[in-house]
Design an enzyme around this catalytic site. Structure first.
Site, mmCIF file in Angstrom:
data_model
loop_
_atom_site.group_PDB
_atom_site.id
_atom_site.type_symbol
_atom_site.label_atom_id
_atom_site.label_comp_id
_atom_site.label_asym_id
_atom_site.label_seq_id
_atom_site.Cartn_x
_atom_site.Cartn_y
_atom_site.Cartn_z
ATOM 1 N N GLU A 71 0.819 -1.198 0.000
ATOM 2 C CA GLU A 71 0.000 0.000 0.000
ATOM 3 C C GLU A 71 0.868 1.269 0.000
ATOM 4 O OE1 GLU A 71 -0.370 -2.538 2.013
ATOM 5 O OE2 GLU A 71 -2.237 -3.396 1.271
ATOM 6 N N PRO A 278 11.276 -17.774 -4.523
ATOM 7 C CA PRO A 278 10.310 -17.933 -3.436
ATOM 8 C C PRO A 278 10.002 -16.603 -2.762
ATOM 9 C CG PRO A 278 12.455 -18.801 -2.813
ATOM 10 C CD PRO A 278 12.534 -18.470 -4.266
ATOM 11 N N ARG A 279 8.773 -16.482 -2.260
ATOM 12 C CA ARG A 279 8.341 -15.249 -1.611
ATOM 13 C C ARG A 279 9.215 -14.911 -0.409
ATOM 14 N NH1 ARG A 279 5.351 -10.733 -2.909
ATOM 15 N NH2 ARG A 279 4.364 -9.844 -1.069
ATOM 16 N N GLY A 320 14.535 -8.224 -3.098
ATOM 17 C CA GLY A 320 14.623 -6.996 -3.871
ATOM 18 C C GLY A 320 15.104 -7.145 -5.296
ATOM 19 N N ASN A 345 0.413 -9.276 -6.006
ATOM 20 C CA ASN A 345 0.198 -8.163 -6.920
ATOM 21 C C ASN A 345 0.570 -8.539 -8.367
ATOM 22 O OD1 ASN A 345 0.241 -5.760 -8.308
ATOM 23 N ND2 ASN A 345 1.572 -4.695 -6.879
ATOM 24 N N PRO A 346 -0.417 -8.659 -9.274
ATOM 25 C CA PRO A 346 -0.097 -9.026 -10.656
ATOM 26 C C PRO A 346 0.430 -7.861 -11.476
ATOM 27 C CG PRO A 346 -2.451 -8.693 -10.449
ATOM 28 C CD PRO A 346 -1.876 -8.533 -9.066
ATOM 29 N N GLU A 348 2.951 -5.844 -10.860
ATOM 30 C CA GLU A 348 4.414 -5.722 -10.926
ATOM 31 C C GLU A 348 4.992 -6.439 -12.140
ATOM 32 O OE1 GLU A 348 5.420 -5.012 -6.189
ATOM 33 O OE2 GLU A 348 5.642 -7.011 -7.058
#
Length: 438
Positions: A71, A278-279, A320, A345-346, A348
């Site tokens: 956000e 991976p996230r 990053g 978020n698609p 990006e």
């Protein structure tokens, strides 16, 4: 748009204020502990009590409040555009997590500063408002902190709910308390929604229809993710002419499906390389083990190893760098969606020129994906076989893949056009110089 008087406070709101005062010491201990554990100086930790660590700048100040990383970053493009149109305006962003503070600091627009928000108690909020005296307050998505809203509104500051998004669970809860929902929503002069469903929900919850207007999804118009050109060149050189697909932001329980799909794809494209990001990079050891258990070779980014000509999987277990990987390949599977995780978020990958493959567990972006799949900018999968089939189609049918990428690009462009209208609407609420209403 003039600021009108809000509805009368409700019993439930009064009860909330009383309970907030009682639990404030416990809440303070918890949030302060997290910030201290992150290594922040005490001056910054005390921002949560409303003690500013920076002076208020002269002139008109526009305050943005967001929840966390996504956000917070989503408003930076908006702030930059507002700043271009109002070179005398100053900006303040508040967000609750140290991670968001770090990322904002790296991408801060001109004339902008960051603070942690006050706890939602009378003392902390009043202290915050007395120092900053914002001329316009913009709350992003679903950040409905009652005392922060009510007390800011009492100062005469117009408030906006921007990029409004409410989950079905949240809507259900608020509709059980219609008077309080109406009271909280009545603090806003303007409510700008991501979609028509949210607009309808807000109206059902008691928001005045004339205050609701459609807007863009701010995350769709955020600045593109940074690309490390040196790293990109090195990886491209090491991979050579091999085709590459990306599986990004995967979670525990998803990599097995991705790796099974990759093994299927290797039967027809033995030179194909999977870049797996991976996230949570700290899961690198576990993910590497999954790759090896699948019988695939692996090069690991965190260990400084580049993929060779025979590397099946390049494990990008770093923070990053995902923007660099989207620049490497526009064929992206976005994780957090093969299980009921909510999706990611698609926009990006789409901003980097990619088309997106997703699972069906993307409830946090359900309406967005409904539109994207209808446009052909994204496709949904449920299994390893589905995933392999869609990756194969885009590998072997470049015209179909380009059509999907073009659809994604057109969607982003429409969101950008809508952003300009949102900027105009916000600037219209800002009091003119001399204290006159805008």
């Amino acid at each position: 748009m003039p600021v009108t008087a809000p509805a009368q406070r409700t019993l439930l709101y009064s009860l909330y204020c009383g309970v907030s005062a009682l639990i404030a010491p416990f809440a303070w201990r918890k949030v302060a502990g997290k910030l201290r554990d992150y290594g922040l100086p005490e001056e910054r930790v005390r921002e949560r009590l409303g003690h500013a660590s920076l002076p208020r700048p002269a002139g008109r100040l526009i305050w943005f409040h967001a929840a966390s990383v996504g956000e917070s970053l989503s408003v930076l493009t908006l702030i930059a555009r507002m700043g271009e149109q109002m070179p005398d305006a100053e900006f303040l962003i508040t967000s609750g997590t140290p991670t968001s503070a770090d990322l904002i600091a790296k991408r801060m627009p001109a004339r902008c500063r960051h603070q942690f928000p006050p706890l939602d108690t009378a003392a902390a909020v009043n202290r915050f408002l007395a120092h900053w005296q914002p001329d316009l307050g913009v709350f992003v998505e679903s950040e409905l902190w009652p005392q922060m809203l009510v007390r800011a509104r009492k100062t005469g500051c117009p408030l906006v709910l921007l990029n409004a998004r409410l989950s079905d669970k949240s809507v259900k809860g608020w509709t059980k308390r219609p008077e309080t929902a109406r009271y909280i929503l009545d603090q806003f002069t303007l409510l700008v929604t991501q979609n028509q469903k949210t607009a309808a929900n807000l109206q059902m919850m008691g928001a005045a229809p004339e205050r609701i207007r459609p807007g863009s999804n701010l995350k769709a118009v955020s600045a593109p993710l940074p690309v490390d050109q040196d790293a990109l060149a090195k990886v491209r050189t090491s991979i050579g002419a091999r085709p590459v697909w990306v599986a990004s932001s995967t979670h525990e329980g998803e990599e097995e499906t991705v790796l099974e799909a990759h093994k299927t794809l290797l039967k027809q494209h033995p030179d194909l390389c999977l870049l797996l990001a991976p996230r949570h990079p700290e899961r690198g050891d576990a993910v590497e083990m999954l790759v090896k258990d699948a019988g695939l070779s692996c090069a690991r980014r965190s260990k400084g190893v580049l993929p060779g000509t025979q590397t099946h999987v390049y494990l990008a277990d770093t923070l990053g760098e995902v923007g660099t990987w989207y620049a490497l390949s526009p064929l992206v599977f976005l994780g957090g969606s093969l299980r009921e995780i909510g999706g990611h978020n698609p926009f990006e990958p789409m901003q980097a020129g990619a088309a997106v493959i997703t699972g069906t567990g993307h409830y946090n972006f359900a309406e967005t994906y409904a539109e994207l799949t209808a446009l052909g900018a994204a496709v949904e999968v449920q299994s390893a076989a589905d995933l392999a089939a869609h990756v194969l189609e885009w590998l072997e049918k470049p015209a179909a893949f380009q059509a999907a990428r073009d659809a994604a690009k057109a969607f982003i462009s429409r969101q950008s056009d809508q952003l300009d209208k949102t900027v105009d609407a916000l600037l219209a609420l800002l009091p003119r110089k001399g204290g006159q209403d805008g």
